[in-house]
Design an enzyme around this catalytic site. Structure first.
Site, PDB file in Angstrom:
ATOM      1  N   SER A  74       0.836  -1.227  -0.107  1.00  0.00           N
ATOM      2  CA  SER A  74      -0.216   0.110   0.131  1.00  0.00           C
ATOM      3  C   SER A  74       0.822   1.368   0.034  1.00  0.00           C
ATOM      4  CB  SER A  74      -0.939   0.002   1.341  1.00  0.00           C
ATOM      5  OG  SER A  74      -0.245   0.386   2.301  1.00  0.00           O
ATOM      6  N   SER A 111       0.730   3.478   2.534  1.00  0.00           N
ATOM      7  CA  SER A 111       0.809   4.170   3.699  1.00  0.00           C
ATOM      8  C   SER A 111       2.287   4.508   4.354  1.00  0.00           C
ATOM      9  CB  SER A 111       0.145   3.143   4.717  1.00  0.00           C
ATOM     10  OG  SER A 111       0.943   2.098   5.144  1.00  0.00           O
ATOM     11  N   LYS A 133       4.869   0.072   9.771  1.00  0.00           N
ATOM     12  CA  LYS A 133       4.373   1.298  10.107  1.00  0.00           C
ATOM     13  C   LYS A 133       5.738   1.784  10.761  1.00  0.00           C
ATOM     14  CE  LYS A 133       0.153   0.875   8.708  1.00  0.00           C
ATOM     15  NZ  LYS A 133      -0.392   1.481   7.289  1.00  0.00           N
ATOM     16  N   SER A 141      -3.072   6.437   6.215  1.00  0.00           N
ATOM     17  CA  SER A 141      -2.567   5.362   6.627  1.00  0.00           C
ATOM     18  C   SER A 141      -3.444   4.576   7.867  1.00  0.00           C
ATOM     19  CB  SER A 141      -1.007   5.544   7.372  1.00  0.00           C
ATOM     20  OG  SER A 141      -0.746   4.666   8.024  1.00  0.00           O
TER      21      SER A 141
END
Length: 280
Positions: A81, A83, A138, A238
């Site tokens: 993705s 994010s 993350k 995100s």
């Protein structure tokens, strides 16, 4: 369907290793006894390895090496993705250090050797709290006991605003403003939507989010012991701790440290210059 490759490797290692051991302890002595009783080799079939033994002996060392490497040293992941833009792009292939946060048994995820813990600013791969079969990536912004706040799109840790330095805008992404963020010892880029909007579908109730006077959503949160608060570098797009809460320590997989390929490079659409970059 999510495939648990660690479980597959454990099963294959056990199966091929078990057949190899069975041959060494039972089948091979039987073949030797047949040859000895005849006084000579009566046919090729008497000394030829069964196909399943031959395959197991060929594949067991390889599968075992992959299992050990993937479980305890380094594991590859693909970024699915946007994010973590601009730090990581969709389609990046990265390597994750599995030893940084301690060694865990595959499948069981039980820690057997302790090492360091995530530092503020680390890019961390972990098992997604709502569905541990899925791996997420993350940045760790809040450590156990930290007071994390977000107001006016300004992140604060323990009452101190995190330093932001404006950067030139990326002409390929005119809708975003980019900054260099100093989070602990880590300096990295982040981006936010220039028009003040946010792209999150909703906020985790544990944050008790509220609308600030500038129209953005603000919140304050105390990270509980044994947990980490994660956010993506693409702050307005995100799905992270703001949506599903903190990550327990037992969900940690490792620290991302290296980009070794990008999907767009494979398909000849650019991004080859990112190959070989370290992850900050």
């Amino acid at each position: 369907m999510n495939i648990d490759f660690a479980a597959v490797l454990v099963v294959l290692t056990g199966l091929t290793g078990g057949i190899w051991l069975l041959d060494a302890l039972v089948l091979a002595p039987r073949r030797a006894a047949l040859v000895s009783s005849a006084g000579k080799i009566r046919s090729v079939a008497e000394i030829k390895l069964p196909w399943y033994v031959d395959l197991s002996k060929s594949f067991f060392p390889v599968i075992l090496a992959v299992l050990v490497l993937r479980s305890f040293i380094v594991e590859p992941f693909r970024i699915p993705s946007e994010s973590m833009v601009p730090t990581l792009l969709k389609g990046d292939f990265i390597l994750v250090n599995k030893f940084t946060y301690g060694l865990r048994l595959p499948v069981l995820n039980t820690k057997v050797i302790s090492n360091s813990l995530p530092r503020r600013g680390d890019v961390v791969v972990f098992r997604y709290p709502p569905d541990p079969a899925v791996a997420y990536i993350k940045r760790a912004v809040g450590l156990p006991g930290d007071r994390v706040a977000y107001h006016g799109k300004q992140l604060s840790i323990n009452g101190q605003p995190v330093a932001l330095t404006p950067l030139p805008n990326d002409p390929t992404m005119p809708a975003y403003l980019q900054f260099e963020e100093q989070l602990g010892e880590a300096k990295h880029r982040i981006q936010i939507l220039a028009d003040g909007r946010w792209g999150l579908a909703g906020f985790w109730s544990g944050l008790q989010p509220r609308r600030d006077p500038d129209g953005t959503v603000g919140w304050d949160y105390q990270v509980p012991p044994g947990h980490y608060f994660m956010m993506g570098d693409n702050r307005d797009n995100s799905s992270d701790g703001r949506v599903w809460g903190p990550v327990p320590e037992e969900n940690l997989i490792g620290k991302a440290f290296f980009i070794w390929m990008n999907w767009d490079c494979i398909t000849f659409n650019g991004q080859c210059g990112r190959i070989g970059n370290s992850i900050k």
